[in-house]
Design an enzyme around this catalytic site. Sequence first.
Site, PDB file in Angstrom:
ATOM      1  N   ARG A 188       0.801  -1.224   0.000  1.00 24.00           N
ATOM      2  CA  ARG A 188       0.000   0.000   0.000  1.00 24.00           C
ATOM      3  C   ARG A 188       0.833   1.273   0.000  1.00 24.00           C
ATOM      4  O   ARG A 188       0.287   2.368  -0.159  1.00 24.00           O
ATOM      5  CB  ARG A 188      -0.919  -0.011   1.219  1.00 24.00           C
ATOM      6  CG  ARG A 188      -0.196  -0.015   2.555  1.00 24.00           C
ATOM      7  CD  ARG A 188      -1.170  -0.308   3.668  1.00 24.00           C
ATOM      8  NE  ARG A 188      -0.533  -0.368   4.976  1.00 24.00           N
ATOM      9  CZ  ARG A 188      -1.159  -0.778   6.079  1.00 24.00           C
ATOM     10  NH1 ARG A 188      -2.421  -1.160   6.005  1.00 24.00           N
ATOM     11  NH2 ARG A 188      -0.531  -0.812   7.235  1.00 24.00           N
ATOM     12  N   HIS A 312      10.085   3.220   2.830  1.00 23.51           N
ATOM     13  CA  HIS A 312       8.755   2.856   3.317  1.00 23.51           C
ATOM     14  C   HIS A 312       7.950   4.130   3.570  1.00 23.51           C
ATOM     15  O   HIS A 312       8.446   5.236   3.431  1.00 23.51           O
ATOM     16  CB  HIS A 312       8.865   2.061   4.624  1.00 23.51           C
ATOM     17  CG  HIS A 312       9.427   0.686   4.466  1.00 23.51           C
ATOM     18  ND1 HIS A 312       8.676  -0.458   4.657  1.00 23.51           N
ATOM     19  CD2 HIS A 312      10.669   0.246   4.143  1.00 23.51           C
ATOM     20  CE1 HIS A 312       9.424  -1.530   4.457  1.00 23.51           C
ATOM     21  NE2 HIS A 312      10.651  -1.119   4.143  1.00 23.51           N
ATOM     22  N   GLU A 387      11.243   6.096   6.465  1.00 21.93           N
ATOM     23  CA  GLU A 387       9.786   6.189   6.434  1.00 21.93           C
ATOM     24  C   GLU A 387       9.413   7.582   5.940  1.00 21.93           C
ATOM     25  O   GLU A 387       9.636   8.578   6.619  1.00 21.93           O
ATOM     26  CB  GLU A 387       9.202   5.949   7.834  1.00 21.93           C
ATOM     27  CG  GLU A 387       9.456   4.565   8.393  1.00 21.93           C
ATOM     28  CD  GLU A 387       8.419   3.546   7.957  1.00 21.93           C
ATOM     29  OE1 GLU A 387       7.514   3.933   7.179  1.00 21.93           O
ATOM     30  OE2 GLU A 387       8.504   2.385   8.395  1.00 21.93           O
TER      31      GLU A 387
END
Length: 428
Positions: A188, A312, A387
């Site tokens: 996702r 990520h 991230e």
Amino acid sequence: MTVWWLFLTLSCLSFSAGLQKFNKYDGYKVYEVSRKARSAALELTLSELVKNESYYEVFSGFKGGNSVKVMVHPDEQVNFVRLMGENNVAYDIVNRDVGLTLRRQFETDRMLRQWFPYNGRLGTERYYSHAEINQFIEDLARDNPRRVFVKTVGKSYEGRWLKTVTITNGDARRNKNVILVDGGFHAREWISPAAAVHLINELVENFEGNADLLQDFDWVILPVVNADGYEFTQTSPDNRFWRKTRQPSSSDCIGTDPNRNFDFHWNEEGASEDPCNNTYAGAKPFSEPEALVVRDLIHSFADRGKMYLTLHSYGSLILYPWGWTADVPDTVDDLEEVAAEGKKAIHEATGTVYKVGPSTTTINYAAAGASDDYAFNAGFPISFTMELPFGGADGFDPPASDIDRLVRETWIGIAAMARRVIQKYPLA
């Protein structure tokens, strides 16, 4: 907002009013709990909610100090509000109907694919498919035969070819140091492959401005690790939040978290033995062909690899080992030094504040069996999970209008960290 983006937004709002309802996320709400409301009691409550995936998803981006965002099934919303009241915690509703939001996004993506078909380049107008990304790097290699090389390194469970692109300065020197980058571990997290593609564009198309990054280093990039999951999330609004791979397990559930599937403290704290759980570690280490591909890449370059970077989202974090324990490596100062360069560069350029630290203590939970720990243990002296920032209504879904801003910002941080790595680890 540009005129065409405004036109597209209005078109999608009009169209979505007549869309047939999908079942999965209709009526779901996303609640935001401010980080100022954090307490030991609340943390315990959230930890319990995480275990109840049928009704709750506590998005991981809140770890490290970001606001808590919780997606709640319609049948549990009254109970969630009561829990917050019992903990004296204030909250906001940031998405009142996740299903409606996802349907609108799905239609926007469909229209953008029509407006911006693949034409030999990948920009930031929309999110691109795995096949388009593969074609893009093949075209780059064809157009830059002395500097860009594509290699097929494996297949996904469903048979998609996984390909790396190696970018050099074209001097044909062998055995240079290596920076290894991958994206798209979690299906996702679409902004991750987009950031990897932008990185590729910078190194190839802006060669003069980045010549120092390629003087003594080659870059090896795998843009999409979890190709099957990534494609699955693009098939329907129902599937947008899919995280895992697509290989069936022994139960009725599908998929493994590929970032819990590495054979380094595999299936320890922070990984699940439940095949239906989002952090399922797999039936055995490297049960997933996608994880095997990354493992082999890590070992292929471990003798000359100086930085491993896995992209990520979300959380605005630069994390380093360890993820399986609260302990830190002996070389923690080196990891801090390099990560700090990325944090500083991003903040100075955009004002975005990243947090830097060891994975387990920075995000307040362990994640055993992850690729960054594996790469560090295999010999990469610098190994990070980056991230990217929060985006969209739910964190994992920055709209296409935000792609350009986010990937440019990410590149600033990556380039700054790479330059410090080059200084610290000169070619022998």
